[in-house]
Design a protein around this motif. Structure first.
Motif, mmCIF file in Angstrom:
data_model
loop_
_atom_site.group_PDB
_atom_site.id
_atom_site.type_symbol
_atom_site.label_atom_id
_atom_site.label_comp_id
_atom_site.label_asym_id
_atom_site.label_seq_id
_atom_site.Cartn_x
_atom_site.Cartn_y
_atom_site.Cartn_z
ATOM 1 N N ALA A 1 0.485 -0.827 -0.139
ATOM 2 C CA ALA A 1 0.481 -0.286 0.207
ATOM 3 C C ALA A 1 1.139 1.553 -0.017
ATOM 4 N N GLY A 2 1.871 0.727 -0.294
ATOM 5 C CA GLY A 2 2.878 2.227 0.643
ATOM 6 C C GLY A 2 2.938 2.781 1.544
ATOM 7 N N ILE A 3 2.714 2.628 3.186
ATOM 8 C CA ILE A 3 2.275 3.435 4.057
ATOM 9 C C ILE A 3 3.597 3.241 4.711
ATOM 10 N N ALA A 4 4.252 4.644 5.247
ATOM 11 C CA ALA A 4 5.298 4.658 6.024
ATOM 12 C C ALA A 4 4.460 4.538 7.265
ATOM 13 N N TYR A 5 5.008 3.830 7.925
ATOM 14 C CA TYR A 5 5.143 3.772 9.375
ATOM 15 C C TYR A 5 6.682 3.221 10.396
ATOM 16 N N GLU A 6 6.253 3.254 11.394
ATOM 17 C CA GLU A 6 6.972 3.363 13.372
ATOM 18 C C GLU A 6 6.585 2.693 13.943
ATOM 19 N N VAL A 7 7.932 1.595 14.596
ATOM 20 C CA VAL A 7 7.158 0.860 15.271
ATOM 21 C C VAL A 7 7.347 1.627 16.952
ATOM 22 N N ALA A 8 6.431 1.113 17.760
ATOM 23 C CA ALA A 8 6.334 2.443 18.865
ATOM 24 C C ALA A 8 6.035 0.717 20.194
ATOM 25 N N ASP A 9 6.993 0.609 20.471
ATOM 26 C CA ASP A 9 7.603 -0.144 21.871
ATOM 27 C C ASP A 9 7.512 -0.112 23.423
ATOM 28 N N ASP A 10 7.469 1.595 22.821
ATOM 29 C CA ASP A 10 7.204 2.300 24.325
ATOM 30 C C ASP A 10 5.677 2.566 24.435
ATOM 31 N N TRP A 11 5.085 3.098 25.701
ATOM 32 C CA TRP A 11 4.804 4.052 25.747
ATOM 33 C C TRP A 11 4.913 5.432 24.864
ATOM 34 N N VAL A 12 3.647 6.129 23.899
ATOM 35 C CA VAL A 12 3.629 7.395 23.094
ATOM 36 C C VAL A 12 2.030 8.139 23.328
ATOM 37 N N PHE A 13 2.417 9.274 23.758
ATOM 38 C CA PHE A 13 1.662 10.173 23.287
ATOM 39 C C PHE A 13 1.004 10.807 23.108
ATOM 40 N N VAL A 14 -0.584 10.497 21.729
ATOM 41 C CA VAL A 14 -1.189 10.755 20.957
ATOM 42 C C VAL A 14 -1.649 12.279 21.313
ATOM 43 N N ARG A 15 -1.694 13.005 20.413
ATOM 44 C CA ARG A 15 -2.191 14.330 20.539
ATOM 45 C C ARG A 15 -3.834 14.574 19.788
ATOM 46 N N GLU A 16 -3.430 13.354 18.966
ATOM 47 C CA GLU A 16 -4.807 13.681 17.551
ATOM 48 C C GLU A 16 -4.645 11.567 16.866
ATOM 49 N N ALA A 17 -6.027 11.713 16.176
ATOM 50 C CA ALA A 17 -5.641 10.786 16.068
ATOM 51 C C ALA A 17 -7.489 10.288 15.225
#
Length: 166
Positions: A33-49
């Protein structure tokens, strides 16, 4: 994740939990699909989703959830040709979760004999799925995440094939 197709590119990389991002089928689908992604192994603060919830994993998507998905990704959904028939075959795609075998070849022969089109679920991407929309008034599909693509089409009927050994 299945064959998740995005109608518009994401403005930033998709953030995936490590356990999911490391699965080969997820990596394959994101690459296709050509989607860039990042791996989250730790807690992540998400402001908008954008959150597309399912009440129960491995359960159907209600009409409400399908509409939310479509509103979020705003797919262009051309009308299908009247009388068109499309088969989405798995052809024994290897699964990490369960072994299953579909009669894909037999189903494909039957669909072709009726003048229908056959597509392999693993070959779907943004371009091929949008091209198939006009051939999908009736969709026959082997059970699996590739059926998610029907949210980008306007079928009048969907027949999902499920096998006993799943």
């Amino acid at each position: 994740l299945g064959t998740l197709l995005l109608a518009r590119p994401l403005s930033r990389p998709l953030l995936l939990p490590g356990f999911l991002a490391r699965r080969p089928y997820v990596q394959r689908e994101l690459r296709i699909a050509g989607i860039a992604y990042e791996v989250a192994d730790d807690w992540v603060f998400v402001r908008e989703a954008h959150v597309l919830r399912k009440r129960m994993p491995l359960f159907y998507w209600s009409e409400e959830y399908v509409r939310a998905f479509q509103a979020c990704y705003a797919p262009t959904r051309p009308p299908p040709a009247p009388g068109s028939l499309l088969y989405l075959g798995r052809y024994d795609i290897a699964s990490e979760a369960v072994a299953r075998r579909y009669p894909s070849e037999d189903t494909a022969r039957a669909v072709v004999s009726m003048g229908g089109t056959v597509a392999r679920q693993q070959a779907l991407n943004v371009e091929t799925a949008s091209q198939l929309a006009e051939q999908a008034e009736t969709v026959v599909a082997d059970h699996g995440s590739g059926v998610l693509n029907i949210m980008f089409w306007r079928p009048r009927a969907v027949i999902e094939l499920v096998v006993d050994d799943w």
